[in-house]
Design an enzyme around this catalytic site. Structure first.
Site, mmCIF file in Angstrom:
data_model
loop_
_atom_site.group_PDB
_atom_site.id
_atom_site.type_symbol
_atom_site.label_atom_id
_atom_site.label_comp_id
_atom_site.label_asym_id
_atom_site.label_seq_id
_atom_site.Cartn_x
_atom_site.Cartn_y
_atom_site.Cartn_z
ATOM 1 N N ASP A 1 0.896 -1.309 0.047
ATOM 2 C CA ASP A 1 -0.009 0.090 -0.035
ATOM 3 C C ASP A 1 0.909 1.240 -0.008
ATOM 4 O O ASP A 1 0.592 2.212 -0.668
ATOM 5 C CB ASP A 1 -0.987 0.158 1.303
ATOM 6 C CG ASP A 1 -1.625 -1.428 1.315
ATOM 7 O OD1 ASP A 1 -2.537 -1.699 0.590
ATOM 8 O OD2 ASP A 1 -1.423 -2.092 2.522
ATOM 9 N N HIS B 1 -4.502 -3.437 6.522
ATOM 10 C CA HIS B 1 -4.425 -3.539 5.100
ATOM 11 C C HIS B 1 -5.400 -4.277 4.697
ATOM 12 O O HIS B 1 -5.883 -5.240 4.591
ATOM 13 C CB HIS B 1 -3.301 -4.665 4.936
ATOM 14 C CG HIS B 1 -3.162 -4.964 3.664
ATOM 15 N ND1 HIS B 1 -2.871 -4.484 2.430
ATOM 16 C CD2 HIS B 1 -3.752 -6.380 3.041
ATOM 17 C CE1 HIS B 1 -2.847 -4.930 1.368
ATOM 18 N NE2 HIS B 1 -3.557 -6.207 1.800
HETATM 19 P P1 NAI Z 1 -2.146 -18.478 -3.543
HETATM 20 O O1 NAI Z 1 -3.456 -18.970 -3.677
HETATM 21 O O2 NAI Z 1 -1.435 -18.432 -5.132
HETATM 22 O O3 NAI Z 1 -1.045 -19.350 -2.875
HETATM 23 C C1 NAI Z 1 -1.179 -19.383 -1.546
HETATM 24 C C2 NAI Z 1 -0.470 -20.702 -1.096
HETATM 25 O O4 NAI Z 1 -0.524 -21.043 0.206
HETATM 26 C C3 NAI Z 1 -0.923 -22.221 -1.990
HETATM 27 O O5 NAI Z 1 0.219 -22.864 -2.340
HETATM 28 C C4 NAI Z 1 -1.626 -22.841 -0.668
HETATM 29 O O6 NAI Z 1 -1.275 -24.270 -0.944
HETATM 30 C C5 NAI Z 1 -0.638 -22.485 0.222
HETATM 31 N N1 NAI Z 1 -1.193 -22.583 1.922
HETATM 32 C C6 NAI Z 1 -2.655 -22.352 2.138
HETATM 33 N N2 NAI Z 1 -2.536 -22.791 3.541
HETATM 34 C C7 NAI Z 1 -1.339 -23.077 3.999
HETATM 35 C C8 NAI Z 1 -0.644 -23.402 5.269
HETATM 36 N N3 NAI Z 1 -1.616 -23.706 6.340
HETATM 37 N N4 NAI Z 1 0.783 -23.528 5.365
HETATM 38 C C9 NAI Z 1 1.391 -23.498 4.141
HETATM 39 N N5 NAI Z 1 0.958 -23.064 2.983
HETATM 40 C C10 NAI Z 1 -0.350 -22.849 2.750
HETATM 41 O O7 NAI Z 1 -2.107 -17.018 -3.129
HETATM 42 P P2 NAI Z 1 -1.056 -15.741 -3.418
HETATM 43 O O8 NAI Z 1 -1.627 -14.882 -4.407
HETATM 44 O O9 NAI Z 1 0.311 -16.093 -3.280
HETATM 45 O O10 NAI Z 1 -1.620 -14.840 -2.061
HETATM 46 C C11 NAI Z 1 -1.070 -15.472 -0.752
HETATM 47 C C12 NAI Z 1 -1.798 -14.545 0.309
HETATM 48 O O11 NAI Z 1 -1.275 -13.093 0.326
HETATM 49 C C13 NAI Z 1 -3.266 -14.106 0.234
HETATM 50 O O12 NAI Z 1 -3.831 -14.439 1.554
HETATM 51 C C14 NAI Z 1 -3.393 -12.632 -0.349
HETATM 52 O O13 NAI Z 1 -4.742 -12.305 0.156
HETATM 53 C C15 NAI Z 1 -2.414 -12.043 0.394
HETATM 54 N N6 NAI Z 1 -2.061 -10.958 -0.288
HETATM 55 C C16 NAI Z 1 -1.520 -10.086 0.756
HETATM 56 C C17 NAI Z 1 -1.125 -8.747 0.273
HETATM 57 C C18 NAI Z 1 -0.720 -7.731 1.345
HETATM 58 O O14 NAI Z 1 -0.378 -6.514 0.797
HETATM 59 N N7 NAI Z 1 -0.544 -7.799 2.485
HETATM 60 C C19 NAI Z 1 -0.872 -8.340 -1.257
HETATM 61 C C20 NAI Z 1 -1.254 -9.397 -2.080
HETATM 62 C C21 NAI Z 1 -1.837 -10.529 -1.573
#
Ligand code: NAI
Length: 328
Positions: free
Chosen positions: A159, A187
């Site tokens: 952000d 966030h």
């Molecule tokens: P994604 O769905 O592509 O990847 C998430 C991965 O986490 C998957 O491979 C899944 O198998 C794994 N996973 C789920 N539960 C797990 C656990 N208990 N232990 C280990 N691995 C686990 O999602 P992406 O795009 O990589 O985003 C990840 C997170 O980041 C989402 O929650 C998204 O909302 C968040 N995010 C946060 C931002 C911020 O500015 N704080 C910005 C963009 C995304």
């Protein structure tokens, strides 16, 4: 030669993981002279894809990458961890209530907090990226009573970077000219990107722009809703810029903010600026020698106060909800 730093990444097989791991292994997270061991934590269904990413990491022949461990066991993943990037989270699916979302994430971040408490190195630094990031960080922190609370942080750097980019676009300045932007609060769409203390080439940003209508109906919503805008245009969520922000967050935490500038981090409140103690909320912070301090003494106008209070109010609701569910 230096001992490698153990960096744990959860959700390693996901989109952000794919954009993040190569940059960590290349030295961008900690510094170009710091070797790293990567510990990749995934759920069982994600292990095979994580193996594939590890094959690619091998193929980069990164001189600083000393080892890769892939596991679905939190105890193994956090064993001796110096830096932990908690990216994997349970996303909100259609029809899911906030209580369900918090419950599902409590089932991830509670046990991970406990594993960090029991197994991580004494100097552990944690960045929570997975949403809802602030409250997930709070859950992990409260489940790690032996770790100093300030080691748990939530990511609002994306952000922050978005706000800097929008200011550069609006004024024609370069991003390097823009300093002291602040993201306050959660966030989420309630976050408050504050330019009243920001500087553009040494001049006050709000005074220089002098356009309250732009601030209220363009800048603030554009920054706050940028994630949704990316999904709409790209057809997938912002993974590379999120990974970039995670790199920036940890790099700044470890290596310090520049003189005359600050950054934004979600950190445990000490009560500064009327944010209830113990909440994980975004503040303007300076960092030095691996420690951070909240920038004190900023004048907060009524306009800013109302927006900070609204976002902090949302964090209070989330905290009360997870407390009600017995997650903290
Ligand atoms: P994604 O769905 O592509 O990847 C998430 C991965 O986490 C998957 O491979 C899944 O198998 C794994 N996973 C789920 N539960 C797990 C656990 N208990 N232990 C280990 N691995 C686990 O999602 P992406 O795009 O990589 O985003 C990840 C997170 O980041 C989402 O929650 C998204 O909302 C968040 N995010 C946060 C931002 C911020 O500015 N704080 C910005 C963009 C995304």
């Amino acid at each position: 030669t230096r001992t490698p730093v153990n960096v744990t990444v959860t959700g390693a097989a996901g989109q952000i993981g794919y954009a993040l791991l190569f940059r960590i292994a290349s030295g961008q997270l900690l510094g170009a002279d710091v070797p790293v061991n990567l510990r990749l934590l995934e759920i069982p269904q994600g292990l095979k894809a994580a193996e594939g990413v590890a094959m690619e990491l091998d193929d980069c022949a990164f001189p600083l990458l000393r080892g890769i461990t892939i596991t679905d066991q939190a105890a193994t993943a956090f064993d001796g961890a110096n830096v932990a990037l908690l990216v994997g989270a349970r996303p909100r699916t259609a029809g899911m209530e906030r209580g369900d979302l918090l419950q599902a994430n409590g089932g991830i971040f509670g046990p991970q907090g406990k594993a960090i408490n029991e197994h991580a190195a004494d100097d552990i630094k944690v960045l929570v990226v997975g949403n809802p990031a602030n409250t997930n960080a709070l859950i992990a922190q409260r489940n790690a009573p032996d770790v100093p609370a300030e080691r748990f942080t939530a990511m609002t750097r994306l952000d922050h970077n978005r706000a800097v980019a929008q200011l550069a676009k609006k004024t024609g300045a370069t991003v390097g000219d823009i300093k002291k932007v602040t993201i306050w609060g959660n966030h989420s769409a309630t976050q408050y990107p504050d330019i009243f203390h920001a500087e553009i080439a040494g001049k006050n940003a709000a005074e220089l722009i002098n356009d309250q209508a732009w601030l209220e109906s363009d800048f603030i919503p554009t920054v706050a809703k940028r994630g949704a805008a990316i999904i709409e245009v790209r057809g997938a969520s912002s993974a590379a810029s999120a990974a970039n922000a995670a790199i920036d967050h940890v790099y700044t935490w470890v290596n310090g903010t520049a003189e005359g500038d600050w950054t934004s981090m979600g950190i445990v409140s000490d009560g500064s600026y009327g944010v209830p103690e113990g909440l994980i909320s975004s503040f303007p912070v300076t960092t030095k020698d691996g420690k951070f301090e909240i920038v004190q003494g900023l004048e907060i106008s009524d306009f800013s106060r109302a927006r900070i209070d609204a976002s902090v109010g949302e964090l209070v609701e989330e905290r009360d909800a997870v407390a009600g569910l017995g997650l903290i």
